[in-house]
Design a protein around this motif. Structure first.
Motif, mmCIF file in Angstrom:
data_model
loop_
_atom_site.group_PDB
_atom_site.id
_atom_site.type_symbol
_atom_site.label_atom_id
_atom_site.label_comp_id
_atom_site.label_asym_id
_atom_site.label_seq_id
_atom_site.Cartn_x
_atom_site.Cartn_y
_atom_site.Cartn_z
ATOM 1 N N ARG A 159 0.838 -1.201 0.000
ATOM 2 C CA ARG A 159 0.000 0.000 0.000
ATOM 3 C C ARG A 159 0.877 1.258 0.000
ATOM 4 N NH1 ARG A 159 -2.081 4.056 -0.592
ATOM 5 N NH2 ARG A 159 -3.727 5.086 0.593
ATOM 6 N N HIS A 160 1.873 1.306 0.881
ATOM 7 C CA HIS A 160 2.717 2.500 0.981
ATOM 8 C C HIS A 160 3.518 2.723 -0.300
ATOM 9 C CE1 HIS A 160 1.454 2.904 5.005
ATOM 10 N NE2 HIS A 160 2.271 2.028 5.558
ATOM 11 N N ALA A 161 3.874 1.622 -0.984
ATOM 12 C CA ALA A 161 4.653 1.743 -2.223
ATOM 13 C C ALA A 161 3.782 2.101 -3.422
ATOM 14 C CB ALA A 161 5.398 0.442 -2.495
ATOM 15 N N GLY A 162 2.457 2.149 -3.228
ATOM 16 C CA GLY A 162 1.554 2.480 -4.305
ATOM 17 C C GLY A 162 1.250 1.324 -5.243
ATOM 18 N N ILE A 163 1.645 0.116 -4.850
ATOM 19 C CA ILE A 163 1.371 -1.063 -5.671
ATOM 20 C C ILE A 163 -0.091 -1.477 -5.521
ATOM 21 C CG2 ILE A 163 1.966 -3.504 -6.014
ATOM 22 C CD1 ILE A 163 4.814 -2.674 -4.927
ATOM 23 N N ASP B 194 -3.908 0.032 -3.950
ATOM 24 C CA ASP B 194 -4.561 1.213 -3.401
ATOM 25 C C ASP B 194 -5.244 0.852 -2.081
ATOM 26 O OD1 ASP B 194 -7.070 0.041 -3.990
ATOM 27 O OD2 ASP B 194 -7.187 1.054 -5.935
ATOM 28 N N ALA B 195 -5.762 1.839 -1.393
ATOM 29 C CA ALA B 195 -6.330 1.608 -0.064
ATOM 30 C C ALA B 195 -7.494 0.617 -0.077
ATOM 31 C CB ALA B 195 -6.751 2.937 0.567
ATOM 32 N N PRO B 196 -8.455 0.737 -1.002
ATOM 33 C CA PRO B 196 -9.543 -0.253 -1.010
ATOM 34 C C PRO B 196 -9.053 -1.677 -1.269
ATOM 35 C CG PRO B 196 -10.174 1.699 -2.240
ATOM 36 C CD PRO B 196 -8.723 1.838 -1.945
ATOM 37 N N GLN B 197 -8.107 -1.846 -2.189
ATOM 38 C CA GLN B 197 -7.564 -3.181 -2.458
ATOM 39 C C GLN B 197 -6.873 -3.746 -1.211
ATOM 40 O OE1 GLN B 197 -5.065 -1.998 -5.714
ATOM 41 N NE2 GLN B 197 -6.484 -2.792 -7.270
ATOM 42 N N ALA B 198 -6.040 -2.935 -0.576
ATOM 43 C CA ALA B 198 -5.333 -3.380 0.620
ATOM 44 C C ALA B 198 -6.318 -3.727 1.731
ATOM 45 C CB ALA B 198 -4.354 -2.301 1.090
ATOM 46 N N GLY B 199 -7.347 -2.909 1.887
ATOM 47 C CA GLY B 199 -8.342 -3.176 2.915
ATOM 48 C C GLY B 199 -9.092 -4.472 2.657
ATOM 49 N N THR B 200 -9.441 -4.718 1.413
ATOM 50 C CA THR B 200 -10.149 -5.952 1.073
ATOM 51 C C THR B 200 -9.320 -7.184 1.410
ATOM 52 O OG1 THR B 200 -11.428 -4.934 -0.712
ATOM 53 C CG2 THR B 200 -11.073 -7.302 -0.854
ATOM 54 N N ILE B 201 -8.048 -7.169 1.018
ATOM 55 C CA ILE B 201 -7.188 -8.336 1.262
ATOM 56 C C ILE B 201 -6.905 -8.499 2.754
ATOM 57 C CG2 ILE B 201 -4.949 -9.371 0.781
ATOM 58 C CD1 ILE B 201 -6.850 -9.366 -1.587
ATOM 59 N N ALA B 202 -6.617 -7.410 3.451
ATOM 60 C CA ALA B 202 -6.310 -7.496 4.880
ATOM 61 C C ALA B 202 -7.513 -7.991 5.681
ATOM 62 C CB ALA B 202 -5.853 -6.135 5.410
#
Length: 331
Positions: free
Chosen positions: A270-274, A276-284
């Motif tokens: 997420r921090h590297a921009g690979i 986005d926030a919604p994608q990271a939230g979904t996976i986490a």
């Protein structure tokens, strides 16, 4: 006596972790991390016992080192309540080195026996049970390979002959016991191997094909049940997705080569921009939910297959959609 004490220590602390998880709101990620720390402490103690017993019989091998590498859930700090331990053994020794005791043996036999003793100590049955089952199939060349590899041969194998799935396994590998200098050597070697620049197209195609084959063989989902580990959007899908991102991006985001824990990897992506926030939230969120459900299954001594629901189906769809956005199709 030492093994009996270790078994009682394990039972006591496993019970405390389970109690905190079930009744005191301990998050699943923290419970898995504590179970992993417990396993590491026991593993380190058993390795010390094995080394001491060998030195009493054969002396020491001067200038040599031995290290235990944890793969799978142990390396990633995601052990469950009845997990086995995926282990690989490494050593370094001068050429033609032998032990210096009354019954000297060459270095290769010495460290082979140390690994064998360690495995037997972990699996030995006592009135309190055994400590851990050990899986050694992830060593170089698998069942055909040596139980203990030299650091040099391990590095050569990983550079020249390792399959993609072995590089994926290396993503989660971590030195967990043994000589600090050899453990450090392994960690540096691992980071360098993961940081190699790779062509995304062939890598993603191979990982996708491998995951589809695995799911066809292992997924126990049906119309009414969902396989937490191997089902669509399940834990293994998430693991494969993150392993692919690490293999593709560790060359420019060094933290990805150093980190093993799932939520931390997601945060770095997420921090590297690979992501986005919604994608990271979904996976986490999916990972934490699946891990928690899986720990409950372990405590019930049941398979990680649960009744399906609209919420689970929606979660699986959301995870699959994120993966598809990264050109990974496991369906």
């Amino acid at each position: 006596t030492a093994l009996l004490a270790l078994n009682e220590f394990k039972i006591s602390y496993t019970f405390k972790i389970a109690y905190q998880f079930l009744f005191q709101g301990l998050p699943a990620v923290q419970a898995s991390r504590l179970l992993t720390l417990l396993a590491e402490l026991i593993l380190q103690r058993c390795n010390d016992l094995a080394g001491r017993e060998l030195q009493l019989q054969h002396g020491a091998v001067a200038g040599s080192n031995f290290a235990v590498i944890g793969y799978g859930s142990l390396g990633a700090r995601t052990l469950a309540f009845n997990s086995d331990l995926d282990l690989v053994f490494l050593n370094q020794a001068p050429e033609h080195a032998s032990s210096d005791g009354k019954r000297p043996i060459d270095a290769s036999r010495f460290f082979l026996r140390q690994a064998q003793k360690l495995i037997s100590l972990l699996a030995l049955s006592t009135p309190s049970g055994s400590l851990y089952e050990v899986d050694i199939r992830l060593r170089p060349d698998g069942a055909k390979g040596l139980l203990v590899s030299s650091m040099e041969s391990f590095e050569h194998y990983q550079k020249q002959r390792a399959w993609t799935w072995e590089l994926q396994a290396l993503v989660r590998a971590r030195a967990v016991a043994g000589d600090p200098s050899l453990c450090g050597h392994f960690e540096r070697t691992r980071e360098a191997l993961l940081a190699v620049e790779r062509d995304s197209g062939p890598l993603l195609a191979e990982i996708s094909a491998m995951r589809r084959r695995m799911r066809a063989e292992l997924d126990r989902s049906d119309d009414r049940h969902y396989d937490l580990k191997h089902g669509r959007g399940g834990l293994t899908d998430i693991e494969f997705f993150l392993q692919a991102q690490i293999l593709l991006h560790a060359n420019r985001v060094p933290e990805l080569a150093r980190e093993r824990e799932t939520l931390a990897v997601i945060a770095y992506l997420r921090h590297a921009g690979i992501m986005d926030a919604p994608q990271a939230g979904t996976i986490a969120e999916a990972y934490e939910r699946l891990l928690s459900a899986g720990l409950h299954c372990h405590l019930d001594n049941s398979r990680r297959v649960v009744p399906n629901s609209a919420a689970l189906s929606r979660m699986a769809d959301e995870v699959a959609a994120v993966l598809a956005g990264f050109h990974l199709s496991f369906d």
